[in-house]
Design a protein around this motif. Structure first.
Motif, PDB file in Angstrom:
ATOM      1  N   SER A   1      -0.337  10.761  -4.115  1.00 19.97           N
ATOM      2  CA  SER A   1      -1.101   9.731  -4.833  1.00 19.97           C
ATOM      3  C   SER A   1      -1.940  10.336  -5.943  1.00 19.97           C
ATOM      4  CB  SER A   1      -2.030   8.983  -3.860  1.00 19.97           C
ATOM      5  OG  SER A   1      -1.297   8.371  -2.819  1.00 19.97           O
ATOM      6  N   LEU A   2      -1.917   9.684  -7.104  1.00 17.77           N
ATOM      7  CA  LEU A   2      -2.811   9.998  -8.214  1.00 17.77           C
ATOM      8  C   LEU A   2      -3.858   8.895  -8.268  1.00 17.77           C
ATOM      9  CD1 LEU A   2      -0.207  11.073 -10.932  1.00 17.77           C
ATOM     10  CD2 LEU A   2      -1.352  12.475  -9.210  1.00 17.77           C
ATOM     11  N   ARG A   3      -5.123   9.265  -8.017  1.00 20.19           N
ATOM     12  CA  ARG A   3      -6.171   8.283  -7.823  1.00 20.19           C
ATOM     13  C   ARG A   3      -7.204   8.332  -8.948  1.00 20.19           C
ATOM     14  NH1 ARG A   3      -6.465   6.542  -2.174  1.00 20.19           N
ATOM     15  NH2 ARG A   3      -8.355   5.497  -2.884  1.00 20.19           N
ATOM     16  N   HIS A   4      -7.891   7.215  -9.117  1.00 20.69           N
ATOM     17  CA  HIS A   4      -9.098   7.166  -9.938  1.00 20.69           C
ATOM     18  C   HIS A   4     -10.210   6.590  -9.070  1.00 20.69           C
ATOM     19  CE1 HIS A   4      -8.435   2.817 -10.610  1.00 20.69           C
ATOM     20  NE2 HIS A   4      -7.144   3.167 -10.660  1.00 20.69           N
ATOM     21  N   ARG A   5     -11.361   6.359  -9.638  1.00 24.41           N
ATOM     22  CA  ARG A   5     -12.553   6.023  -8.854  1.00 24.41           C
ATOM     23  C   ARG A   5     -12.394   4.745  -8.046  1.00 24.41           C
ATOM     24  NH1 ARG A   5     -17.187   3.227 -10.121  1.00 24.41           N
ATOM     25  NH2 ARG A   5     -16.454   2.975 -12.265  1.00 24.41           N
ATOM     26  N   THR A   6     -11.639   3.795  -8.554  1.00 26.33           N
ATOM     27  CA  THR A   6     -11.565   2.490  -7.880  1.00 26.33           C
ATOM     28  C   THR A   6     -10.173   2.139  -7.364  1.00 26.33           C
ATOM     29  OG1 THR A   6     -11.173   1.359  -9.994  1.00 26.33           O
ATOM     30  CG2 THR A   6     -13.463   1.591  -9.267  1.00 26.33           C
ATOM     31  N   GLY A   7      -9.203   3.033  -7.515  1.00 24.38           N
ATOM     32  CA  GLY A   7      -7.860   2.675  -7.061  1.00 24.38           C
ATOM     33  C   GLY A   7      -6.883   3.832  -7.137  1.00 24.38           C
ATOM     34  N   ILE A   8      -5.598   3.488  -7.067  1.00 28.86           N
ATOM     35  CA  ILE A   8      -4.507   4.464  -7.113  1.00 28.86           C
ATOM     36  C   ILE A   8      -3.620   4.103  -8.292  1.00 28.86           C
ATOM     37  CG2 ILE A   8      -2.545   5.448  -5.885  1.00 28.86           C
ATOM     38  CD1 ILE A   8      -3.904   4.602  -3.268  1.00 28.86           C
ATOM     39  N   ALA A   9      -3.538   4.999  -9.269  1.00 31.52           N
ATOM     40  CA  ALA A   9      -2.721   4.732 -10.453  1.00 31.52           C
ATOM     41  C   ALA A   9      -1.239   4.885 -10.153  1.00 31.52           C
ATOM     42  CB  ALA A   9      -3.134   5.666 -11.588  1.00 31.52           C
ATOM     43  N   PHE A  10      -0.900   5.825  -9.246  1.00 31.60           N
ATOM     44  CA  PHE A  10       0.505   6.071  -8.921  1.00 31.60           C
ATOM     45  C   PHE A  10       0.583   6.571  -7.485  1.00 31.60           C
ATOM     46  CE2 PHE A  10       4.270   9.141  -9.411  1.00 31.60           C
ATOM     47  CZ  PHE A  10       5.193   8.164  -9.050  1.00 31.60           C
ATOM     48  N   ASP A  11       1.324   5.856  -6.662  1.00 31.41           N
ATOM     49  CA  ASP A  11       1.559   6.250  -5.273  1.00 31.41           C
ATOM     50  C   ASP A  11       3.062   6.445  -5.100  1.00 31.41           C
ATOM     51  OD1 ASP A  11       0.394   6.485  -2.441  1.00 31.41           O
ATOM     52  OD2 ASP A  11       2.052   5.074  -2.160  1.00 31.41           O
ATOM     53  N   TYR A  12       3.441   7.661  -4.710  1.00 26.41           N
ATOM     54  CA  TYR A  12       4.851   8.024  -4.551  1.00 26.41           C
ATOM     55  C   TYR A  12       5.070   8.322  -3.077  1.00 26.41           C
ATOM     56  CZ  TYR A  12       9.246  10.556  -5.345  1.00 26.41           C
ATOM     57  OH  TYR A  12      10.555  10.979  -5.323  1.00 26.41           O
TER      58      TYR A  12
ATOM     59  N   VAL B   1       9.159   4.577  -2.151  1.00 31.29           N
ATOM     60  CA  VAL B   1       8.415   3.450  -2.734  1.00 31.29           C
ATOM     61  C   VAL B   1       7.414   3.981  -3.751  1.00 31.29           C
ATOM     62  CG1 VAL B   1       6.831   1.544  -2.275  1.00 31.29           C
ATOM     63  CG2 VAL B   1       8.679   2.052  -0.656  1.00 31.29           C
ATOM     64  N   CYS B   2       7.434   3.415  -4.955  1.00 32.26           N
ATOM     65  CA  CYS B   2       6.444   3.707  -5.995  1.00 32.26           C
ATOM     66  C   CYS B   2       5.582   2.465  -6.195  1.00 32.26           C
ATOM     67  CB  CYS B   2       7.125   4.090  -7.304  1.00 32.26           C
ATOM     68  SG  CYS B   2       8.154   5.570  -7.226  1.00 32.26           S
ATOM     69  N   ASN B   3       4.279   2.678  -6.331  1.00 30.19           N
ATOM     70  CA  ASN B   3       3.397   1.528  -6.470  1.00 30.19           C
ATOM     71  C   ASN B   3       2.046   1.975  -7.015  1.00 30.19           C
ATOM     72  OD1 ASN B   3       2.528  -1.131  -6.343  1.00 30.19           O
ATOM     73  ND2 ASN B   3       3.009  -1.390  -4.172  1.00 30.19           N
ATOM     74  N   CYS B   4       1.134   1.027  -7.189  1.00 31.91           N
ATOM     75  CA  CYS B   4      -0.252   1.304  -7.556  1.00 31.91           C
ATOM     76  C   CYS B   4      -1.167   0.363  -6.769  1.00 31.91           C
ATOM     77  CB  CYS B   4      -0.485   1.152  -9.058  1.00 31.91           C
ATOM     78  SG  CYS B   4      -0.333  -0.542  -9.648  1.00 31.91           S
ATOM     79  N   TYR B   5      -2.440   0.716  -6.703  1.00 34.68           N
ATOM     80  CA  TYR B   5      -3.422  -0.069  -5.950  1.00 34.68           C
ATOM     81  C   TYR B   5      -4.617  -0.320  -6.854  1.00 34.68           C
ATOM     82  CZ  TYR B   5      -6.567  -1.338  -2.082  1.00 34.68           C
ATOM     83  OH  TYR B   5      -7.436  -1.978  -1.239  1.00 34.68           O
ATOM     84  N   GLU B   6      -4.788  -1.567  -7.261  1.00 32.68           N
ATOM     85  CA  GLU B   6      -5.854  -1.931  -8.187  1.00 32.68           C
ATOM     86  C   GLU B   6      -6.564  -3.198  -7.709  1.00 32.68           C
ATOM     87  OE1 GLU B   6      -6.545   0.094 -10.514  1.00 32.68           O
ATOM     88  OE2 GLU B   6      -4.723   1.299 -10.611  1.00 32.68           O
ATOM     89  N   ASN B   7      -7.877  -3.249  -7.926  1.00 26.75           N
ATOM     90  CA  ASN B   7      -8.668  -4.434  -7.593  1.00 26.75           C
ATOM     91  C   ASN B   7      -8.489  -4.854  -6.135  1.00 26.75           C
ATOM     92  OD1 ASN B   7      -9.583  -4.672 -10.327  1.00 26.75           O
ATOM     93  ND2 ASN B   7      -7.609  -5.631 -10.843  1.00 26.75           N
ATOM     94  N   GLY B   8      -8.389  -3.850  -5.264  1.00 24.73           N
ATOM     95  CA  GLY B   8      -8.281  -4.123  -3.844  1.00 24.73           C
ATOM     96  C   GLY B   8      -6.939  -4.621  -3.376  1.00 24.73           C
TER      97      GLY B   8
ATOM     98  N   TRP C   1      -2.448  -4.002  -3.492  1.00 22.39           N
ATOM     99  CA  TRP C   1      -1.266  -3.263  -3.905  1.00 22.39           C
ATOM    100  C   TRP C   1      -0.479  -4.084  -4.912  1.00 22.39           C
ATOM    101  CZ3 TRP C   1      -0.417   1.687  -3.162  1.00 22.39           C
ATOM    102  CH2 TRP C   1      -1.046   2.337  -2.094  1.00 22.39           C
ATOM    103  N   GLY C   2       0.122  -3.405  -5.880  1.00 24.71           N
ATOM    104  CA  GLY C   2       0.971  -4.070  -6.850  1.00 24.71           C
ATOM    105  C   GLY C   2       2.369  -4.307  -6.310  1.00 24.71           C
ATOM    106  N   GLU C   3       3.267  -4.644  -7.201  1.00 24.59           N
ATOM    107  CA  GLU C   3       4.660  -4.879  -6.828  1.00 24.59           C
ATOM    108  C   GLU C   3       5.350  -3.544  -6.571  1.00 24.59           C
ATOM    109  OE1 GLU C   3       8.753  -6.902  -8.628  1.00 24.59           O
ATOM    110  OE2 GLU C   3       6.826  -7.146  -9.674  1.00 24.59           O
ATOM    111  N   GLU C   4       5.971  -3.419  -5.416  1.00 16.57           N
ATOM    112  CA  GLU C   4       6.660  -2.181  -5.059  1.00 16.57           C
ATOM    113  C   GLU C   4       7.924  -1.989  -5.890  1.00 16.57           C
ATOM    114  OE1 GLU C   4       7.536  -2.307  -0.895  1.00 16.57           O
ATOM    115  OE2 GLU C   4       5.522  -1.624  -0.306  1.00 16.57           O
TER     116      GLU C   4
END
Length: 300
Positions: free
Chosen positions: A204-215, A225-232, A234-237
């Motif tokens: 995972s590549l993270r920033h202060r409030t989420g995950i920009a890239f999760d591999y 599965v590739c995804n990101c986590y923003e605003n609490g 998970w995005g579209e896988e």
């Protein structure tokens, strides 16, 4: 079972850190020398106006193996590749492949696997050629790269069934700072071993409030599965049935960052591309590794 000397030599090479974005010409000794089963991975980009470049395995003034892509006006894009050996100041006969997986201006990954009979040379994850030994591979003690090419990674590892926990292995879950963030051209290298009974691993590549890239390789589903986590949330896988990892096997993951996406190379083969959804690149400043994995080297 290997004796302690051979095992120690393999551990020395396995732990030799990869070189990240080295300058060309590039030259480095190979710690512990060559052993059967060793793999050298070279990732980079051919310059748009290249006429040739060389990847040489050397011993003193001898070139035990040369991999030499060449380009000409007759073959302006594709070119051809020459393999050869220079011993006692004299070149042998050229083995030519009138095709190339190294187009001008394009990224490439090259892997050289050493076996008792030959060098098995793969490019972009596919077997390209086989070069029978003309000199003992045990003599090789240096790799050199010269010519019109840029390098991202030069790395050394072994194809083995399983490596035990090594002294100095990194604790998992693992977390480290990425100084300066994931600016364009940044390459992150992760080396280790997938556990024999692994279910899931996360990079995972993270920033202060989420995950920009999760591999996330998921062995329990046989997908990545590739995804990101923003605003609490998970995005579209983005799910891929292409599983480039094996339980109980060593791996080398390289994540290359560009202005538009993340490109993932596994053991030299480009496996996945994930378009950026979070664009404040300097804020993406933490690498995390979790799950059923042992780590032996990380270059965040």
């Amino acid at each position: 079972m290997e004796n302690s000397k051979n095992w120690g030599e393999k551990m020395a090479v396995h732990l030799q850190p990869p070189f990240i974005n080295p300058t060309v010409p590039f030259s480095t000794p190979i710690q512990g020398g060559f052993q059967d089963g060793m793999i050298i991975t070279v990732c980079g980009r051919v310059l748009p106006d290249a006429d040739r470049f060389n990847v040489n395995l050397e011993h003193g003034s001898d070139v035990v193996l040369q991999v030499n892509p060449r380009y000409s006006w007759l073959l302006p894009i594709s070119g051809y590749v020459v393999h050869n050996t220079r011993q006692n100041g004299k070149w042998g006969w050229e083995e030519r492949k009138v095709e190339t997986p190294f187009p001008r201006g394009q990224m490439f990954s090259l892997q050289i696997l050493i076996t008792q009979e030959s060098y098995k040379i793969s490019t972009n994850g596919e077997l390209f050629s086989e070069y029978k030994h003309r000199m003992p591979f045990s003599k090789v003690d240096r790799i050199c790269v010269v010519g019109m090419v840029e390098l991202n990674v030069v790395a050394f590892h072994y194809r083995v069934s399983h490596l035990p926990a090594l002294p100095g292995s990194l604790m998992v879950p693992y977390k480290s700072i990425i100084y300066g963030g994931v600016q364009p051209g940044k390459c992150i290298v992760i080396q280790g071993v997938i556990n024999p009974q692994a279910k899931r691993v996360g990079f995972s590549l993270r920033h202060r409030t989420g995950i920009a890239f999760d591999y996330s390789p998921r062995f329990d589903e046989n997908v990545v599965v590739c995804n990101c986590y923003e605003n609490g949330k998970w995005g579209e896988e983005e799910r891929s049935g292409q599983m480039p990892f094996e339980r109980g096997q060593t791996f080398l993951v390289t994540i290359c960052c560009s202005p538009d996406n993340y490109e993932v190379f596994v053991s030299g083969k480009k496996t996945h591309t994930f378009s950026r959804r979070y664009n404040n690149m300097e804020e993406i400043d933490v690498l995390e590794v979790s799950g059923d994995v042992q780590l032996t080297f990380v270059q965040p």
